[in-house]
Motif scaffolding. Structure first.
Motif: not given
Length: 764
Positions: A427-437
């Motif tokens: 799911n799309v990361c919410p605000v305040g978070t970042r993607k980590a592969q």
């Protein structure tokens, strides 16, 4: 094709006085058979009918439907410059003019279909999809082109299943298991209908639902799978097909087919037997007892048949065949002679063909032999119990490579419900978070990690967190930068209140002491302690007690310059007065030694000079400090990530320590002189009090330096204030407390006799 040829032959505007002939062979969807048939058609007949005005010659081929077959035929006949026009081969590889120099087609290349499919995926936000391809050139090249396009959009292909009509059931079941185990909710099937149908039956049999299917033009409108049974699983499927066209004149041609009109016409007898259900027999043919269908009576007709075969209003592939025949006819028309035609000349003319057909559509080929791309978007819908292919949009590209996609989204019937299905690996990361592969997973599969302190992600799906500016810090949800808390020593906080009270208390005690000294200035105790220097000392102590007040509040340019210089000058004045008192005490008692005239030379004038000179040196240091590199308000970020410490930067560390060092030198001189006079004979030995006060002063300021250097933030200021107040109270109490006690509490001891008590006793 036959209809188009007959229409051209009856049209005096195209190839007047020239008739086009044809020969039809079947490849049975086999590349090998396709090459054999193409070579048969392209070869000259061994016997030529000499009665014909012009020997027959194959000018062009209408072939093939499958891409694999077209690749085989175009690769074989291309070196001989025999033009091939395909009506249904879409493989992008066929646009390679170096390999297939004489290949043309009236259906857009899969290069454009891949762009259209990628645009559809992008439109609905699908990030995690599966793919099914036919294990041939059509499927491999189609999925390759599609994958290349969607990768640009950040879409991941979870799996690619391979099928073919000749595959065993075990291989079909392997693909079904792949679908069942995957988390994708959208699957693209880039497969011809013949290859896809076995898999469709197995998917329906195992009741695999909840998947949104996307189809290529090779199966999305095929009649065989378009049944209510298939709709249970594949209902709501979306796909692209070439635009449909109505050819009204075709229906009379179809309904006019009869085995009795032309018994030798190709395919007519088989067609009639299939449609009518009886076998036409000519007068010469004898009745066969082994026939599967009964013999026709001769009164049968197909004029009023309602079979879908006679629907000429929604033609797609048939219209491509129609355009291909007309394109060849216009190329031949440009040659304008009746003799064996050089194939290369036909190819050249076909490349330059550009005309508008009777339906208003422009027919031409680009440099790769491809027509302009234009697709309809098809949606499977169940209407009145029948699967209908409803057109709900359009895709078109232009010569510049741009495209337009229009969809009536509100009219789409989704298999998964009324809402647009979602298909994402994560799911799309919410605000305040970042993607980590995720390690070993496609880029669409990721974890969402909260941004580190001091960084934010203001939008969903952020790849990286953005650091806040230096004066800002991230809030708790890490979606906004908020101003850092500004910290400085204020009057209102507990520490500031205590400092203010203590400073005012010290100043009040100093004023009270000064009032006592002024009131009792004629008493022996006051006279013995040098009243003038004592008043100077009390005045400087009063200023010293007020100095900490300049350290409170928000630092400004003026308060920063005032606090350090005022501290330096007032303490220099204070220690200078103490130094003067020390010299007076020592010289006064040394004057009792016969022949010593030092006391006479150190009168009030000399005392004032000493005080003024010592203070003046400190004033000069401070003036140079303020002139060259003055203190200034500064924001300090190193002590805390969430706070900005406002403090006064000294400007010049050397100047600051020069001020402290000068005060220290004066204090050490006082301490040495007072120590030398500590055993002078009297009941009220001033040197002892000065020695004690200087010990306190030096101890305070020696401990101040390491504490000042190591204290963080506003505590640095508090340490300096503590040192000022401690040393000031030490001086006040050590030098003046006992005197005030005698004057106010023990006035009987405030006599010359008591002050000089020891000396009187010795004389007696």
């Amino acid at each position: 094709m036959i209809f188009a040829i007959e229409e051209i032959n009856n049209n005096p505007a195209v190839l007047p006085n020239i008739s086009i002939g044809y020969k039809i062979l079947s490849s049975c969807s086999s590349p090998t058979n396709a090459v054999r048939a193409a070579l048969t058609l392209a070869s000259r007949p061994e016997e030529i009918d000499l009665t014909s005005s012009c020997p027959p010659a194959i000018s062009a081929l209408i072939a093939e439907s499958g891409s694999s077959q077209s690749i085989a035929v175009a690769g074989t006949l291309g070196p001989f410059q025999v033009p091939i026009v395909s009506y249904f081969s879409t493989c992008a590889c066929l646009s390679d003019r170096a390999k297939y120099p004489s290949f043309f087609r009236t259906i857009p290349s899969d290069y454009f279909q891949a762009k259209a499919l990628a645009a559809l995926v992008k439109r609905f936000g699908w990030q995690w999809i599966g793919a099914i391809q036919s294990d041939n050139d059509y499927g491999r090249n189609g999925i390759l082109a599609f994958t290349k396009e969607v990768k640009k959009l950040g879409v991941c292909v979870a799996f690619v299943g391979k099928i073919l009509r000749t595959y065993s059931k075990e291989k079909i079941l392997d693909v079904v298991e792949m679908i069942k185990k995957s988390t994708v909710r959208v699957i693209l099937a880039f497969v011809p209908e013949g290859d896809f149908y076995p898999l469709m039956k197995e998917v329906v049999k195992q009741n695999i639902t909840g998947i949104q299917w996307i189809g290529s033009e090779a199966w999305i409108t095929a009649p065989r799978p378009s049944t209510p049974e298939m709709y249970q699983t594949f209902g709501g499927a979306l796909g692209f097909v070439v635009q449909k066209m109505a050819i009204p004149n075709l229906k009379p041609f179809l309904t006019g087919i009869s085995p009795y009109t032309d018994p030798n016409a190709a395919f007519v007898r088989d067609f009639w037997e299939f449609m009518v259900g009886c076998r036409p027999v000519s007068h010469e043919e004898q009745t066969s007892t082994g026939a599967t269908n009964e013999i026709c009576t001769g009164n049968e007709t197909i004029m009023n048949f309602q079979d879908a075969f006679y629907n000429v209003m929604d033609l797609r592939v048939s219209y491509n065949v129609f355009k291909g025949v007309y394109a060849i006819a216009h190329a031949l028309h440009q040659l304008l002679f009746c003799q064996p035609v050089g194939e290369k000349m036909v190819t050249d003319q076909l490349q330059r063909v550009n005309f508008r057909d009777q339906f208003g559509h422009d027919v031409f080929f680009d440099v790769n032999g491809d027509p302009p791309a234009s697709y309809d978007i098809i949606n499977w819908q169940l209407i009145d119990g029948q699967v209908q292919h409803v057109t709900l949009g359009h895709f078109a590209s232009d010569v510049n490579g741009s495209y337009s996609l229009s969809i009536q989204e509100e009219e789409i019937v989704w298999r998964t419900g009324t809402m647009v299905p979602t298909s994402v690996c994560s799911n799309v990361c919410p605000v305040g978070t970042r993607k980590a592969q995720m390690k070993g997973k496609p880029t669409c599969c990721f974890d969402c990690i909260t941004c580190a302190d001091g960084t934010i992600a203001k939008s969903t799906g952020s790849v990286d967190c953005t650091p806040c500016p230096q004066e800002y810090w991230s809030n708790e949800s890490k979606d906004k930068c908020i101003p850092k808390m500004i910290e400085f020593l204020t009057y209102h906080e507990p520490m500031g209140i205590v400092i203010t009270i203590v400073s005012l208390l010290g100043a009040s005690l100093t004023l009270a002491t000064m009032m006592v000294f002024l009131h009792y200035r004629e008493t022996p105790v006051i006279k013995a302690s040098n009243s003038e220097l004592s008043c100077f000392l009390l005045f400087s102590l009063f200023l010293c007690f007020l100095c900490p007040l300049t350290f409170l509040g928000r630092p400004t340019v003026w308060t920063c310059m005032l606090r350090h210089t005022a501290f330096g000058v007032t303490f220099a004045l204070c220690i200078s007065c103490v130094l003067g008192k020390t010299i007076v005490v020592v010289t006064a008692f040394k004057a009792t030694i016969p022949g010593n005239k030092v006391a006479g030379k150190f009168g009030p004038a000399q005392q004032r000079i000493i005080v003024c000179f010592c203070t003046l040196i400190q004033i000069v240091i401070c003036v140079l400090w303020l002139t060259l590199k003055p203190p200034f308000p500064d924001m300090v970020f190193k002590y805390s990530n969430k706070k900005i410490i406002l403090e006064c930067n000294t400007g010049s560390e050397a100047a600051f320590y020069a001020v402290l060092g000068y005060i220290g030198i004066l204090a050490i001189i006082c301490l040495i002189l007072a120590f030398l006079g500590r055993k002078l004979p009297d009941n009220f030995n001033e040197a002892k009090f000065i020695t004690f006060s200087m010990l306190i002063f030096c101890a305070v300021w020696i401990t101040f330096i390491p504490a000042y250097v190591s204290s963080p933030g506003k505590f640095t200021v508090a340490v300096e204030i503590f040192a000022i107040l401690s040393s000031a109270f030490g001086l006040l109490l050590s030098i003046f407390a006992l005197k005030c006690f005698i004057i106010l509490i023990k006035p009987e001891k405030n006599t010359k006799k008591h002050v000089m008590g020891k000396t009187v006793n010795k004389k007696i």
